[in-house]
Design a protein around this motif. Structure first.
Motif, PDB file in Angstrom:
ATOM      1  N   GLU A  52       0.826  -1.213   0.000  1.00  0.00           N
ATOM      2  CA  GLU A  52       0.000   0.000   0.000  1.00  0.00           C
ATOM      3  C   GLU A  52       0.855   1.256   0.000  1.00  0.00           C
ATOM      4  OE1 GLU A  52      -2.740  -3.172   1.603  1.00  0.00           O
ATOM      5  OE2 GLU A  52      -0.618  -2.680   1.702  1.00  0.00           O
TER       6      GLU A  52
ATOM      7  N   ARG B 200       0.856  -7.068   2.239  1.00  0.00           N
ATOM      8  CA  ARG B 200      -0.243  -6.109   2.273  1.00  0.00           C
ATOM      9  C   ARG B 200      -0.611  -5.806   3.724  1.00  0.00           C
ATOM     10  NH1 ARG B 200      -2.624  -4.060  -1.903  1.00  0.00           N
ATOM     11  NH2 ARG B 200      -2.549  -5.006  -3.971  1.00  0.00           N
ATOM     12  N   LEU B 201      -1.418  -4.784   3.897  1.00  0.00           N
ATOM     13  CA  LEU B 201      -1.875  -4.425   5.237  1.00  0.00           C
ATOM     14  C   LEU B 201      -3.151  -5.180   5.576  1.00  0.00           C
ATOM     15  CD1 LEU B 201      -1.304  -0.560   5.230  1.00  0.00           C
ATOM     16  CD2 LEU B 201       0.099  -2.310   6.332  1.00  0.00           C
ATOM     17  N   SER B 202      -3.368  -5.383   6.870  1.00  0.00           N
ATOM     18  CA  SER B 202      -4.582  -6.002   7.344  1.00  0.00           C
ATOM     19  C   SER B 202      -4.999  -5.289   8.622  1.00  0.00           C
ATOM     20  CB  SER B 202      -4.363  -7.503   7.596  1.00  0.00           C
ATOM     21  OG  SER B 202      -5.580  -8.130   7.916  1.00  0.00           O
ATOM     22  N   THR B 203      -6.048  -5.774   9.262  1.00  0.00           N
ATOM     23  CA  THR B 203      -6.558  -5.152  10.487  1.00  0.00           C
ATOM     24  C   THR B 203      -6.554  -6.176  11.614  1.00  0.00           C
ATOM     25  OG1 THR B 203      -7.981  -3.677   9.213  1.00  0.00           O
ATOM     26  CG2 THR B 203      -8.503  -3.951  11.532  1.00  0.00           C
TER      27      THR B 203
ATOM     28  N   THR C 163      -7.747  -6.404  15.728  1.00  0.00           N
ATOM     29  CA  THR C 163      -8.482  -5.744  16.809  1.00  0.00           C
ATOM     30  C   THR C 163      -8.200  -6.441  18.127  1.00  0.00           C
ATOM     31  OG1 THR C 163     -10.254  -5.153  15.264  1.00  0.00           O
ATOM     32  CG2 THR C 163     -10.733  -4.979  17.616  1.00  0.00           C
TER      33      THR C 163
ATOM     34  N   ARG D  38       2.650   3.229  12.466  1.00  0.00           N
ATOM     35  CA  ARG D  38       1.581   3.204  11.473  1.00  0.00           C
ATOM     36  C   ARG D  38       0.244   3.646  12.057  1.00  0.00           C
ATOM     37  NH1 ARG D  38       1.491   1.638   6.562  1.00  0.00           N
ATOM     38  NH2 ARG D  38       3.553   0.691   6.710  1.00  0.00           N
ATOM     39  N   ASN D  39       0.023   3.419  13.345  1.00  0.00           N
ATOM     40  CA  ASN D  39      -1.281   3.733  13.942  1.00  0.00           C
ATOM     41  C   ASN D  39      -1.284   4.992  14.796  1.00  0.00           C
ATOM     42  OD1 ASN D  39      -3.158   1.170  13.416  1.00  0.00           O
ATOM     43  ND2 ASN D  39      -1.078   0.417  13.808  1.00  0.00           N
TER      44      ASN D  39
ATOM     45  N   PRO E 255      -9.546  -1.108  16.249  1.00  0.00           N
ATOM     46  CA  PRO E 255      -8.802  -1.775  15.168  1.00  0.00           C
ATOM     47  C   PRO E 255      -7.434  -1.136  14.931  1.00  0.00           C
ATOM     48  CG  PRO E 255     -11.074  -1.294  14.496  1.00  0.00           C
ATOM     49  CD  PRO E 255     -10.819  -0.553  15.777  1.00  0.00           C
ATOM     50  N   LEU E 256      -6.448  -1.963  14.652  1.00  0.00           N
ATOM     51  CA  LEU E 256      -5.098  -1.518  14.337  1.00  0.00           C
ATOM     52  C   LEU E 256      -4.742  -1.962  12.920  1.00  0.00           C
ATOM     53  CD1 LEU E 256      -3.295  -2.607  17.633  1.00  0.00           C
ATOM     54  CD2 LEU E 256      -4.019  -0.281  17.036  1.00  0.00           C
ATOM     55  N   THR E 257      -4.042  -1.106  12.205  1.00  0.00           N
ATOM     56  CA  THR E 257      -3.544  -1.472  10.880  1.00  0.00           C
ATOM     57  C   THR E 257      -2.181  -2.135  11.034  1.00  0.00           C
ATOM     58  OG1 THR E 257      -4.690   0.380   9.847  1.00  0.00           O
ATOM     59  CG2 THR E 257      -2.911  -0.631   8.598  1.00  0.00           C
ATOM     60  N   VAL E 258      -2.057  -3.370  10.568  1.00  0.00           N
ATOM     61  CA  VAL E 258      -0.826  -4.140  10.746  1.00  0.00           C
ATOM     62  C   VAL E 258      -0.466  -4.816   9.429  1.00  0.00           C
ATOM     63  CG1 VAL E 258      -1.308  -4.569  13.197  1.00  0.00           C
ATOM     64  CG2 VAL E 258      -2.104  -6.204  11.470  1.00  0.00           C
TER      65      VAL E 258
END
Length: 405
Positions: free
Chosen positions: A300, A348-351, A353, A380-381, A394-397
């Motif tokens: 991304e 890629r990024l995922s979420t 929680t 990133r967060n 939710p966290l973007t990881v």
């Protein structure tokens, strides 16, 4: 080592860049074996002729208001010769040929179409081929475009019979550039001697600005030299990319507005525009060159940089004369090709929680088995309290523990 749940690692599927749903996918392969059986012999002779082509069978499901548009695009792509890029939800990214397809549409399921596809993995990689160094092409195209930007400036900055060209405004605009570059130089990571040399070069440009207005080509060349010298003080890769990006996006925004009330003022505005296009154009070519050395961690980020650079170069090319338009467009093509090629193997990024309050350190350990990746999650967060991440937030990881190139 903790791993992400499997459903979090699934990716969006596509064929030829067209989004599809792939509920299931089967793959077949094996060896090409020729079995020789002889009279009165109990043991056959097995002749191995090499590996079979890997084949894939899948249903490409298209759902949504735009399913007909995507179906037409997909059928058109399947009809063309040559390989297509196939990305499936389970981590596979390969080039394939379409062996056959079968379309199904039902009145019972409106807004949906299914293509049953038979794909064969592209085998051109097994043959001798020429591999293009896309990053090298970007660097070369950057230099060509920079030279063309200077020529554009020399043609558009008017000095003959134009007192506005020798007014205080262009000198002030050059001074503004020198000030920005001097500030950037002081924050460089190079040895003090290199920083001192850059600051001395900046002072020289400032002192000789008035005389250089009469020779726009020389002014453009010196501006390019100073910009390149200052950016060279910044660490290669992402820091240099961000420094050139800042200059490309900001130069000229803080210059005093000139009212277009007289012919002289209008001439000043035209020359101001030429100077701004020069600096922003040179900074953009440096940004493009720096992009070839950036190691993105996730796809991304690479795609965002590609889109921003592509738009910046396209916008500048749209107001440039024909020769400069061609070189900027060539550079844009090189950048898009390079970043696209290098982004293919990135995560890629995922979420994720958290189900309970926990520090970012623990999240990194739970996801990757590596608490040292806490900074990656925090960066990133940008949580208010990295040591106390809220449950249910939710966290973007990164979708897996692997890095990119």
């Amino acid at each position: 080592m903790a791993k992400l749940p499997e459903h979090m690692t699934l990716r969006l599927a596509s064929l030829a860049g067209i989004k599809i749903e792939v509920p299931t996918r089967s793959m077949s392969g094996g060896r090409q074996l020729h079995v020789h059986e002889f009279v009165q012999s109990e043991e056959p002779y097995i002749e191995d002729l090499g590996g079979k082509a890997n084949k894939f069978s899948l249903d490409a499901v298209l759902i949504g208001a735009d399913y007909k548009t995507r179906l037409d695009q997909l059928l058109a792509a399947c009809a063309k010769p040559g390989p297509l890029e196939f990305i499936d939800p389970w981590g596979l990214t390969i080039r394939v040929h379409v062996e056959s397809w079968e379309q199904t549409i039902s009145q019972k399921e409106l807004g949906k179409a299914v293509l049953r596809l038979s794909l064969v993995k592209d085998g051109t990689g097994a043959q001798p081929s020429v591999v293009t160094d896309t990053s090298y092409v970007t660097r070369q195209a950057s230099g060509t475009a920079a030279t063309s930007v200077i020529e554009w400036f020399a043609d558009s900055f008017s000095v003959e019979n134009n007192p506005a060209a020798l007014s205080a405004d262009p000198v002030a605009a050059i001074g503004n550039l020198v000030s920005k570059l001097s500030t950037m130089a002081r924050y460089g990571t190079a040895p003090a001697q290199s920083i001192s040399a850059a600051l001395s070069q900046a002072a020289s440009l400032q002192a000789g600005a008035f005389g250089l207005l009469r020779t726009p080509t020389s002014l453009g060349g010196q501006a390019q030299g100073l910009i390149s010298q200052v950016l060279g003080l910044v660490s290669t890769g992402a820091p240099r990319y961000q420094a050139s990006r800042y200059l490309a996006n900001s130069y000229g925004d803080d210059l005093e507005i000139i009212p277009a009330t007289t012919a002289t003022h209008r001439a000043e505005i035209a020359n101001r525009g030429a100077l701004v296009n020069l600096v922003r154009g040179l900074a953009l070519t440096e940004q493009a060159k720096a992009s070839a050395d950036v190691s993105w961690m996730v796809r991304e980020d690479a795609e965002a940089a590609r889109a921003e650079l592509s738009m910046g170069l396209e916008n500048l090319a749209s107001i440039a004369p024909d020769t400069t338009y061609v070189t900027l467009t060539d550079l844009r093509t090189a950048v898009v090709t390079d970043i696209t090629a290098r982004a293919l193997d990135l995560s890629r990024l995922s979420t994720f929680t958290p189900q309970a309050h926990m520090p970012a350190l623990l999240v990194a350990h739970k996801l990757y088995g590596d608490a040292s990746r806490e900074g990656e999650i925090v960066g990133r967060n940008r949580p208010m309290m990295p040591g106390y991440l809220s449950a249910g937030q939710p966290l973007t990881v990164m979708a897996d523990a692997g890095g990119g190139r």
